[in-house]
Design an enzyme around this catalytic site. Structure first.
Site, PDB file in Angstrom:
ATOM      1  N   LYS A 189      -0.504 -12.956  15.688  1.00 24.24           N
ATOM      2  CA  LYS A 189      -1.968 -12.976  15.546  1.00 24.24           C
ATOM      3  C   LYS A 189      -2.447 -14.146  14.681  1.00 24.24           C
ATOM      4  CE  LYS A 189      -3.723  -9.487  13.207  1.00 24.24           C
ATOM      5  NZ  LYS A 189      -4.486  -9.767  11.974  1.00 24.24           N
ATOM      6  N   THR A 190      -1.840 -14.305  13.511  1.00 24.40           N
ATOM      7  CA  THR A 190      -2.264 -15.378  12.608  1.00 24.40           C
ATOM      8  C   THR A 190      -1.987 -16.738  13.224  1.00 24.40           C
ATOM      9  OG1 THR A 190      -1.838 -13.976  10.696  1.00 24.40           O
ATOM     10  CG2 THR A 190      -1.987 -16.337  10.297  1.00 24.40           C
ATOM     11  N   LYS A 221      -8.206  -2.833   1.508  1.00 20.84           N
ATOM     12  CA  LYS A 221      -8.168  -1.871   2.604  1.00 20.84           C
ATOM     13  C   LYS A 221      -9.024  -0.639   2.315  1.00 20.84           C
ATOM     14  CE  LYS A 221      -5.624  -4.238   5.417  1.00 20.84           C
ATOM     15  NZ  LYS A 221      -6.293  -4.935   6.543  1.00 20.84           N
ATOM     16  N   ARG A 258       0.837  -1.200   0.000  1.00 25.16           N
ATOM     17  CA  ARG A 258       0.000   0.000   0.000  1.00 25.16           C
ATOM     18  C   ARG A 258       0.873   1.252   0.000  1.00 25.16           C
ATOM     19  NH1 ARG A 258      -1.818   1.026   4.261  1.00 25.16           N
ATOM     20  NH2 ARG A 258      -0.837  -0.566   5.554  1.00 25.16           N
ATOM     21  N   HIS A 293      -9.819  -4.424  13.399  1.00 26.96           N
ATOM     22  CA  HIS A 293      -8.734  -5.034  12.622  1.00 26.96           C
ATOM     23  C   HIS A 293      -8.188  -6.184  13.462  1.00 26.96           C
ATOM     24  CE1 HIS A 293      -4.703  -4.488  10.302  1.00 26.96           C
ATOM     25  NE2 HIS A 293      -5.506  -5.334   9.693  1.00 26.96           N
ATOM     26  N   ASP A 333      -8.896 -11.179   9.642  1.00 26.87           N
ATOM     27  CA  ASP A 333      -8.375  -9.816   9.528  1.00 26.87           C
ATOM     28  C   ASP A 333      -9.349  -8.687   9.861  1.00 26.87           C
ATOM     29  OD1 ASP A 333      -6.033  -8.267   8.894  1.00 26.87           O
ATOM     30  OD2 ASP A 333      -7.023  -7.647   7.051  1.00 26.87           O
ATOM     31  N   SER A 342       1.786  -6.632  13.042  1.00 30.41           N
ATOM     32  CA  SER A 342       2.623  -7.616  12.366  1.00 30.41           C
ATOM     33  C   SER A 342       3.747  -8.097  13.281  1.00 30.41           C
ATOM     34  CB  SER A 342       3.213  -6.999  11.095  1.00 30.41           C
ATOM     35  OG  SER A 342       4.020  -7.923  10.421  1.00 30.41           O
ATOM     36  N   ARG A 394       2.203 -12.247  -0.908  1.00 28.95           N
ATOM     37  CA  ARG A 394       0.847 -12.497  -0.387  1.00 28.95           C
ATOM     38  C   ARG A 394       0.158 -13.636  -1.130  1.00 28.95           C
ATOM     39  NH1 ARG A 394      -1.223  -9.390   4.147  1.00 28.95           N
ATOM     40  NH2 ARG A 394       0.166  -7.610   4.329  1.00 28.95           N
TER      41      ARG A 394
END
Length: 530
Positions: free
Chosen positions: A238-239, A196, A55, A216, A253, A234, A318
């Site tokens: 979390k994942t 996003k 982004r 988020h 997410d 990041s 990704r």
């Protein structure tokens, strides 16, 4: 109404060819025919996004008009764009798109039907249309027949803005017009701008217009129907920690929380692939198959096997795939009111407890703070741990002031019996370079203890600097690590580092202090009162 007539309504007067709601297989075939991608050994489609592999936050704008003037949090995150400049640039983009092949995908956001947001995505590239198919919620044929979009996304990667006349910073841009319900993207093929963009839209509509908390975060649900929510920047885990084979995945997410449910905004996942392996992330690894879109990956020489350790193009490789590519995903992606909320932080200073329980005020304060720390070696010039704060664990996507989201969180915590936990997945026994990273097995044991209600009858003690409540014991975790000060060989050094971190928190909070209520302010470090 035929397809061209439908596009004329939004200003696209002609096109070379219009491909309307092509199937996954057709979009892949079109991508290969155009020479824009290749098939990997797992069957996934690999494409490059070109100049931009992430982004571009400085080139994201919100149209400043009567609707947004007094509601949007203007500043470094939300850059203003005048309505007349938007209209002029919009006309140039649709004129450009009128000379291209176009791929149209009709999808929607929000798994809870009351909040469904119909979206029409118009792209120049077939693989961008595949991205929209994979990431948003998909419609059946009958729904497509009567579909009417509420929001329009126009993305024209080959269009280059002229900053002097188009009023952009450079040739790429993402502009959100809340009044006209349009997201205009140009000069960048990075698909994350699409994802996003809609998240930013929902971060405005749901809290501002419906008093629904947008988050988020990832979320999962247990066999007994208990819902857990995981926030974290990041590198905090979390994942990894939300991907629990014994629990069903609601989403990874973006979620909303109304009076009775947590619900996924999306119909897919956009997973990071850097250093991916079957051993470390088996669910993500197995989801990369036919129908998945891989972005900016590279291959072992002479093969079609992806080398996930190769970051020569970007570290932000990704994979975009539908959520049902995850074996234990729940459908529809809706759970109940959360029983437990986890704020994950990787504290490289070795100061925060491995697990602590937060009051409502502390939850709002730490939510606004969105803290983690970068460690030495992760970026050029970083030689010691550095604090990183991202309001509400998603600052770049907040069109409203962060206190709005924090106060909504506090309201929901007060209305429901929800436990909020701060989990430190970082260091213990000293800062990075001296102490050791807290073992993943210990972190998993702490989260399991919470989910199995094993901390309900355990005593808690308070730390002196942040006022956090720490359990004195936890099944599967050595008791001596639960109070971080006890793990340091020199307790005075711990005190110094703890006060240093508390000062960083307070410095960061100054940006929000004038907008925050007393309960949020009192949730900060207790050191400030000494």
């Amino acid at each position: 109404m035929n397809h061209l007539e439908s596009l004329k309504e939004v200003g696209i007067l002609s096109a070379k060819e219009i491909f309307w709601n092509l199937s996954e297989a057709q979009l892949i075939s079109q991508t290969l025919r155009k020479g824009q991608g290749i098939i990997t050994d797992s069957g996934a489609l690999a494409c490059d996004t070109g100049e931009f592999t992430g982004r571009s936050p400085k080139d994201k704008y919100v149209v400043l008009d009567d609707k947004t003037q007094d509601s949007v949090w203007w500043g470094d995150i939300n850059h203003s764009f005048l309505p007349e400049d938007f209209d002029r640039l919009y006309n140039r983009v649709v004129e450009h798109l009128s000379q291209s092949d176009l791929y149209v995908k009709d999808v929607y956001a929000c798994a809870k039907s009351e909040y469904r947001l119909n979206i029409r995505v118009v792209t120049e590239n077939p693989w961008q249309s595949l991205f929209a198919n994979n990431l948003f919620l998909r419609l059946n044929e009958k729904e497509l027949e009567s579909f009417k979009h509420e929001w329009l996304i126009l993305t024209a990667p080959s269009f280059k803005a002229v900053p002097e006349t188009d009023k952009t910073r450079q040739h790429n841009f993402t502009i959100i017009n809340f009044t006209k319900k349009i997201i205009l993207i140009g000069g960048s093929a990075y698909t994350g701008e699409i994802k996003k963009g809609i998240f930013t839209v929902l971060n405005y509509i749901l809290p501002h217009e419906k008093e629904i908390l947008s988050m988020h975060c990832s979320a999962n649900i247990g066999e007994n129907g208990d819902t857990s929510v995981f926030f974290g920047l990041s590198g905090t885990g979390k994942t990894t920690l939300s991907a629990d084979p014994s629990r069903k995945l609601i989403g990874d997410d973006e979620h909303g929380w109304d009076h009775e449910n947590v619900f996924n905004f999306e119909g897919g996942c956009y997973a990071k692939c850097v250093n991916l392996s079957q051993e470390k992330e088996p669910q993500i690894f197995s989801a990369i198959r036919q129908g998945t879109l891989l972005e900016n990956v590279r291959f072992f020489e002479g093969t079609d096997i992806v080398n996930y350790d190769d970051t020569s193009v970007t570290e932000n490789t990704r994979a975009a795939y539908p959520i049902d590519f995850i074996d234990n995903a729940i459908h529809p992606s809706v759970g109940g009111v959360p029983n437990n909320i986890f704020f994950l932080t990787c504290d490289a200073f070795g100061v925060l407890p491995p697990i602590s329980k937060l009051t409502t005020g502390q939850a709002m304060y730490h939510f606004i703070s969105g803290y983690t720390a970068k460690v030495a070696g992760t970026e050029a010039g970083i030689t010691e741990p550095q604090t990183t704060f991202s309001a509400c664990f998603g600052k770049p996507f907040l069109p409203l002031h962060p206190t709005k989201y924090a106060e909504l969180l506090g309201k929901k915590l007060n209305e429901n019996k929800v436990n909020v936990w701060l989990i430190n997945t970082g260091w213990s026994g000293g800062s990075y370079g001296v102490g050791e990273r807290i073992k993943l097995s210990y972190t998993r044991a702490m989260i399991t203890a919470v989910l199995e209600n094993k901390l309900e009858n355990v005593d808690f003690i308070s730390d002196d600097v942040f006022g956090l409540q720490m359990p004195v014991q936890c099944e599967g975790v050595p008791s001596e690590i639960l109070h971080p000060k006890n793990t340091w060989t020199d307790s005075s050094q711990y005190d110094q580092k703890a006060i240093h971190l508390a000062t960083q928190f307070m410095e960061n909070f100054k940006e929000f202090e004038s907008f925050a209520n007393n309960e949020i302010i009192e949730g900060g470090p207790v050191q400030k009162n000494k």
